[in-house]
Design a protein around this motif. Structure first.
Motif, PDB file in Angstrom:
ATOM      1  N   TRP A  50      23.256  31.497 -24.332  1.00 57.98           N
ATOM      2  CA  TRP A  50      22.239  30.469 -23.704  1.00 57.98           C
ATOM      3  C   TRP A  50      22.581  29.911 -22.400  1.00 57.98           C
ATOM      4  O   TRP A  50      21.718  29.800 -21.392  1.00 57.98           O
ATOM      5  CB  TRP A  50      22.216  29.307 -24.753  1.00 57.98           C
ATOM      6  N   HIS A  51      23.704  29.614 -21.662  1.00 61.64           N
ATOM      7  CA  HIS A  51      23.953  29.488 -20.561  1.00 61.64           C
ATOM      8  C   HIS A  51      23.492  30.531 -19.606  1.00 61.64           C
ATOM      9  O   HIS A  51      22.724  30.345 -18.692  1.00 61.64           O
ATOM     10  CB  HIS A  51      25.637  29.443 -20.197  1.00 61.64           C
ATOM     11  N   GLU A  56      20.202  32.568 -15.672  1.00 59.27           N
ATOM     12  CA  GLU A  56      19.331  33.669 -14.886  1.00 59.27           C
ATOM     13  C   GLU A  56      18.033  33.160 -14.624  1.00 59.27           C
ATOM     14  O   GLU A  56      17.588  33.483 -13.742  1.00 59.27           O
ATOM     15  CB  GLU A  56      19.195  34.761 -15.966  1.00 59.27           C
ATOM     16  N   THR A  57      17.443  32.266 -15.293  1.00 57.95           N
ATOM     17  CA  THR A  57      15.884  31.515 -14.923  1.00 57.95           C
ATOM     18  C   THR A  57      16.416  30.708 -13.639  1.00 57.95           C
ATOM     19  O   THR A  57      15.633  31.200 -12.789  1.00 57.95           O
ATOM     20  CB  THR A  57      15.493  30.601 -16.107  1.00 57.95           C
ATOM     21  N   ASN A  58      17.522  30.163 -13.270  1.00 63.50           N
ATOM     22  CA  ASN A  58      17.756  29.347 -12.224  1.00 63.50           C
ATOM     23  C   ASN A  58      17.866  30.588 -10.714  1.00 63.50           C
ATOM     24  O   ASN A  58      17.395  30.364  -9.939  1.00 63.50           O
ATOM     25  CB  ASN A  58      18.876  28.640 -12.116  1.00 63.50           C
ATOM     26  N   GLY A  76      21.773  23.077  -7.391  1.00 65.66           N
ATOM     27  CA  GLY A  76      22.950  23.335  -8.251  1.00 65.66           C
ATOM     28  C   GLY A  76      22.436  22.386  -9.467  1.00 65.66           C
ATOM     29  O   GLY A  76      21.588  21.662  -9.880  1.00 65.66           O
ATOM     30  N   TYR A  77      23.192  22.525 -10.616  1.00 67.17           N
ATOM     31  CA  TYR A  77      23.001  21.787 -11.804  1.00 67.17           C
ATOM     32  C   TYR A  77      24.315  21.814 -12.706  1.00 67.17           C
ATOM     33  O   TYR A  77      25.331  22.711 -12.110  1.00 67.17           O
ATOM     34  CB  TYR A  77      22.115  22.518 -12.692  1.00 67.17           C
ATOM     35  N   ASP A  78      24.649  20.754 -13.435  1.00 71.34           N
ATOM     36  CA  ASP A  78      25.811  20.973 -14.148  1.00 71.34           C
ATOM     37  C   ASP A  78      25.649  21.641 -15.639  1.00 71.34           C
ATOM     38  O   ASP A  78      24.971  21.293 -16.588  1.00 71.34           O
ATOM     39  CB  ASP A  78      26.079  19.337 -14.471  1.00 71.34           C
ATOM     40  N   GLU A  79      26.213  22.907 -15.600  1.00 68.63           N
ATOM     41  CA  GLU A  79      25.973  23.820 -16.807  1.00 68.63           C
ATOM     42  C   GLU A  79      26.588  23.166 -18.091  1.00 68.63           C
ATOM     43  O   GLU A  79      25.848  23.283 -19.253  1.00 68.63           O
ATOM     44  CB  GLU A  79      26.608  25.297 -16.552  1.00 68.63           C
ATOM     45  N   HIS A 125      22.344  25.373  -0.353  1.00 66.04           N
ATOM     46  CA  HIS A 125      22.811  24.952  -1.652  1.00 66.04           C
ATOM     47  C   HIS A 125      23.289  23.434  -1.868  1.00 66.04           C
ATOM     48  O   HIS A 125      23.941  23.010  -0.984  1.00 66.04           O
ATOM     49  CB  HIS A 125      23.827  25.974  -2.321  1.00 66.04           C
ATOM     50  N   THR A 126      22.638  22.753  -2.769  1.00 66.21           N
ATOM     51  CA  THR A 126      23.068  21.280  -2.812  1.00 66.21           C
ATOM     52  C   THR A 126      24.431  21.143  -3.103  1.00 66.21           C
ATOM     53  O   THR A 126      25.043  20.104  -2.677  1.00 66.21           O
ATOM     54  CB  THR A 126      22.401  20.601  -3.967  1.00 66.21           C
TER      55      THR A 126
END
Length: 165
Positions: A50-51, A56-58, A76-79, A125-126
């Motif tokens: 799922w990650h 991949e979408t990101n 960025g995001y916190d996976e 990138h953030t």
């Protein structure tokens, strides 16, 4: 350092081959091992898949922003937060794998056709600062390979632990 055309072509091939590698790894995981975590705070094979779908979408959006937009900001995001907030274990596995395959297929077409000047484009990138199209390729060419090995390690740990449930 900039990639040569040959190096870039090799990374694009690895990128395109990634879904098959991930699917091979996940196919070996028995259903009863899919949501088993090797240790507290580590992901199950199901969560890894799922990650990969979310990543991949990101990633697909990131490369498009970098090569198409002026001064793009790459988020960025916190996976780990996503894994919990989106209840990865509560979601079926098949749509995640289908997402990886579809997103990689379309993005592989896009990156294969990029002109030379597109590979020199960059954004910010953030979390990590300067972010180039070639940085993106280096990261994502190996991303699914890394997670396929993680799934294989999870399976080995599950087997070593006596196949706990």
């Amino acid at each position: 350092m900039a990639l040569t055309r040959s190096e870039r072509a090799q990374l694009i091939r690895r990128y395109a081959d990634g879904p098959a590698r991930l699917e091979q790894a996940i196919a070996r995981v028995p259903a009863e091992a899919s949501q088993w975590r090797p240790a507290p705070g580590e992901w199950s094979s199901h969560e890894v898949a799922w990650h990969c779908a979310d990543s991949e979408t990101n990633a697909a959006a990131r490369i498009r922003y970098v090569v198409c937009e002026t001064d793009p900001l790459v988020l960025g995001y916190d996976e780990n937060v996503w894994a919990v907030a989106l209840d990865y274990h509560g979601q079926p596995l098949e749509p995640a794998l289908a997402t990886v395959v579809a997103v990689r297929a379309t993005t592989a077409l896009v990156i294969h056709a990029l002109p030379e000047e597109a590979w020199r484009r960059e954004g910010r990138h953030t979390a990590s600062g300067r972010y180039t199209a070639e940085d993106w390729l280096r990261i994502y060419a190996e991303h699914l390979e890394i997670h396929a090995r993680q799934i294989e390690a999870n399976l080995a740990a599950w087997q070593k632990a006596g196949r706990p449930t």
